[in-house]
Each structure stands twice: as C-alpha cells, then as structure tokens.
Scaffold this active site. Sequence first.
Site, PDB file in Angstrom:
ATOM      1  N   HIS A 178       0.845  -1.197   0.000  1.00 45.64           N
ATOM      2  CA  HIS A 178       0.000   0.000   0.000  1.00 45.64           C
ATOM      3  C   HIS A 178       0.878   1.243   0.000  1.00 45.64           C
ATOM      4  O   HIS A 178       1.862   1.304   0.724  1.00 45.64           O
ATOM      5  CB  HIS A 178      -0.900   0.007   1.243  1.00 45.64           C
ATOM      6  N   ASP A 224     -14.303   2.251   7.643  1.00 40.77           N
ATOM      7  CA  ASP A 224     -13.289   3.202   7.192  1.00 40.77           C
ATOM      8  C   ASP A 224     -13.900   4.231   6.243  1.00 40.77           C
ATOM      9  O   ASP A 224     -13.648   5.425   6.376  1.00 40.77           O
ATOM     10  CB  ASP A 224     -12.118   2.483   6.506  1.00 40.77           C
ATOM     11  N   ARG A 276     -14.144  12.388   8.720  1.00 38.89           N
ATOM     12  CA  ARG A 276     -12.850  13.053   8.967  1.00 38.89           C
ATOM     13  C   ARG A 276     -12.615  14.164   7.952  1.00 38.89           C
ATOM     14  O   ARG A 276     -12.086  15.219   8.270  1.00 38.89           O
ATOM     15  CB  ARG A 276     -11.708  12.023   8.887  1.00 38.89           C
ATOM     16  N   SER A 278      -6.772   3.496   9.333  1.00 42.90           N
ATOM     17  CA  SER A 278      -7.546   3.487   8.091  1.00 42.90           C
ATOM     18  C   SER A 278      -6.844   2.596   7.048  1.00 42.90           C
ATOM     19  O   SER A 278      -7.459   1.719   6.429  1.00 42.90           O
ATOM     20  CB  SER A 278      -7.679   4.936   7.596  1.00 42.90           C
ATOM     21  N   LYS A 303      -7.907  -1.689   5.941  1.00 45.83           N
ATOM     22  CA  LYS A 303      -8.272  -2.116   4.583  1.00 45.83           C
ATOM     23  C   LYS A 303      -7.383  -3.267   4.116  1.00 45.83           C
ATOM     24  O   LYS A 303      -7.835  -4.187   3.443  1.00 45.83           O
ATOM     25  CB  LYS A 303      -8.169  -0.929   3.622  1.00 45.83           C
TER      26      LYS A 303
HETATM   27  N1  URA Z   1      -5.066   6.866   3.007  1.00 48.88           N
HETATM   28  C1  URA Z   1      -6.004   6.131   3.622  1.00 48.88           C
HETATM   29  O1  URA Z   1      -6.361   5.049   3.169  1.00 48.88           O
HETATM   30  N2  URA Z   1      -6.536   6.607   4.765  1.00 48.88           N
HETATM   31  C2  URA Z   1      -6.179   7.782   5.324  1.00 48.88           C
HETATM   32  O2  URA Z   1      -6.689   8.143   6.358  1.00 48.88           O
HETATM   33  C3  URA Z   1      -5.200   8.555   4.658  1.00 48.88           C
HETATM   34  C4  URA Z   1      -4.648   8.059   3.493  1.00 48.88           C
END
Ligand code: URA
Length: 443
Positions: free
Chosen positions: A90, A169, A176, A191, A195
């Site tokens: 990621h 999320d 947010r 977050s 995922k």
């Molecule tokens: N990328 C994400 O997946 N979540 C965040 O909070 C910031 C960047």
Amino acid sequence: MTRYRPGAHRPYDLILKKRNGSSLNADEIGYLVAGFVAGEIPDYQMSAFLMAVYFRGMDEAETAALTMAMAESGQVLDLSEIAPEAVDKHSTGGVGDKTSLVLVPLVAACGVRVAKMSGRGLGHTGGTIDKLESFPGFNTALTRRQFLDCVTRAGLAINGQTGELAPADAKLYALRDVTATVDCIPLIASSIMSKKIAGGARGIVLDVKVGSGAFMDTQERAEALARTMVGIGRSVGRRTVAVISDMDEPLGLAVGNAVEVREAIETLSGRGPADLRRLCLALGAEMLILAGRAADPVAAGKMLEGALASGEGLRRFRAMVEAQGGDVTYVDDPGRLPKAALEAPVEAPADGFVQSIEARQVGLAAMQLGAGRARKGDPVDLAVGVVLRKKVGDRVRAGEPLAVALADKAELLPAAVERVRAAYRLASVPPAPRPLIAGVIRD
Ligand code: URA
C-alpha cells in the site's frame, strides 16, 4: 463481522474519557465503531470522538483495536487457499505513483500470487483503479469470486475496494474529511491497515511517502506514521515493513492515467525512469522476503531484475489485463491508449538546474486538466495529464521544455501550464542529492 451491542457503553462517557486523555480498551473502541456503522451513534458524537483522538492521540493498543474494529466492520477476505503468503502493498499516496502497476506483475512473475485492492485518485493524488480503466473492458469491480478466480488463473489481480470491505473506514473517512481530522497519525494508520487486513493480507509492505506531494511532509512525521503502522502489524499478527520514499518530486515522468500506464509498460519492458524502477525493486524485494520467496534484499533484487529482463513481468501484466476483461492489444501497442488532443510545453524561464518540483502542484495541474477529481464520483479524463521533461538535478536552458501539459480542452491549458511552471524551482547550482529511499522500518 462485529455486532453493535446497544447499551454496552454510553458514547458520551467514551468521548469524555478520550477527551480527558485516558486510553480506551478494545471493547470500548469496538462499541464505538460498530455503533457508528450501525447508524446508532450519530455523526456529531463520532466527530467529537475523532477530534478527541486528534488532540489526545492513541497508544499502540488503542490504535490496533481501532484497526481491527474497522477491519471487522465488514467482510474479511480469506486468501489462505489461493495465496497462502498473501502479501499486499500500500502506498500512502503520491503524484505519478504507478508503482503498483509495475510491482504487482513483477512480484507475481517471481512466483508470489498477488490479490491487490486499490483505490481511485482523490485530490492531487492519482489512483491505480482509474489508471487501469485506460484499458477498454478492464473490470475493476470484480465480485469476490471473480477476483479470487483471476488470482488463481493469472497469478495476480487488482480490484477496486468494494463497500463490503472495512465499511467503517469509508464512513469514518467521510466524516474526517469534513471535520478537519484527516491529518492524524493513528487515524491514518488504522484506516490504511484496516483495509489491508480486510483484504486478507498476512504480510504488508507499506510505501510511506514523504515530501511536498505526500500526506506526510517531513521525515519525522513519515517515520512516526511508518512506526505506528508497523506497530499495528506487530499487535495484530501481520508482518509489516514500511519503506519511506521521496515524494518531493513526482515519481517517474508521467502524471495522469493513460500516460502513467504507458510509463509502467515501458518500465516493465526494461526501460522507464530510473527512480520508478528503483522504488519498484525495493518494494518488490520486501514483498518477496515477507512471502518467504527470498532470504534477503540482494537475492530478492536478483529475482526481480530477472523478471524484468526476461519480460516475464510484462507477460504477467498482460495476463492480468486479459483475466480482468481488458483489451490486451493496448498492452501490445501502448500507442493505442487514450491520447490527449492538445499539448503545451512548460518552458523554463531561465538557465539553471532544477532544485525542486513541488509534486502537489504538478498533481493539482493534472487534476485541473481533468486527470483527477475534486470530489468522489467526479468523472476523470484518462488521456490528459502532465509529462515531465526535466527532473530534480537536471540542467535546463531558458525556453527549453520543463514539462508538457496534455489536455482535451484548450481553455484548461494556460492555468495548468502556469501551475507546473510555478512548481519548478531553478537555481544556478545543482541541488544537494536527496535519497529516493529515506528509510526502511521493520518490526
Ligand atoms: N489513506 C487512507 O487510506 N486513509 C487515510 O486516512 C489517509 C490516506
């Protein structure tokens, strides 16, 4: 999937506890997340909680509990039968960041099956899913069954994140975004990690970007985010490595969608920009090590270089496009990929050396041209973008092109050209070199 237990706690008490600086336990955090997803805890209470986290922070146990509560708010993929190593990667998001398009096929070419979830671009950063849609027919909304079938048949697949994975999320991120609580390390870390865990990853390689085009603009903050995510991995039993990489200038030369796909194909063909290639090799090495395919970075590097030289990485890329319904003639002849109708050079105003290229501004210019979206759901123009001709350290002469802006609408060009020109800082002496990889954080 975690169920909401009405009455187990009072949201007010938990907000107060966090506001006053105490730690919440996993049960309390799980209650808040499940209640919010169930629609029982309203936005205003969750907003207050997020702001309390913003100011008070979270310790390692709390951050891990938040991550797992988010991961378990929906489906959690089990990849154990088709990809027992299940290593995922990621990036925290950057400009010109097409590493997944190169890295995933390269790692697959080394014998590791990769089932990757990716996102769409937002704001100044691009997204792998938009880029892949440059191939007519490419399906980025595979069902769970189709996704697993593609991984089994082709050895790799890249799919858009479905609403069933970590729905907490998506809901929390939307809140947010409008409550000034995006920029908070425990919230960003949980977050991202939620995922990856919901996507079935057992090993996770993180590309934490640092610099003007990244969420984290200083080395200190990037390291803090990297350590927090590696800490979450340790707490929840997922081997995690974070590579901190430079995003003070765009990665590679191309910024957009189809232009980035073309550059990824070039790189898989053994050409392509040096920085992109180096970063893909570094991240790929960590993936091979986590998957147990290589003992150390040197051995892993050799395997990846071999996959580039033999063309096996490119063959895997083609196999992925085919398995996901895309037109492979566009891989064989990248000249067929969407092309912008117009182009305008961004000329150097003076002689000198390129000192810096503000990546965020280049990303915003590409977005203005239509390559990105200001709001979720906006359409993107696959053909447009910006292609750099000069990178940091290069010498330029007055009037030489620093970059080229690609557009379909003439009226969008002047502002984008001006923005890219302003993103370049020139000086009479070469800049001090900056490392592409500014650190690796392992458990
Ligand atoms: N990328 C994400 O997946 N979540 C965040 O909070 C910031 C960047």
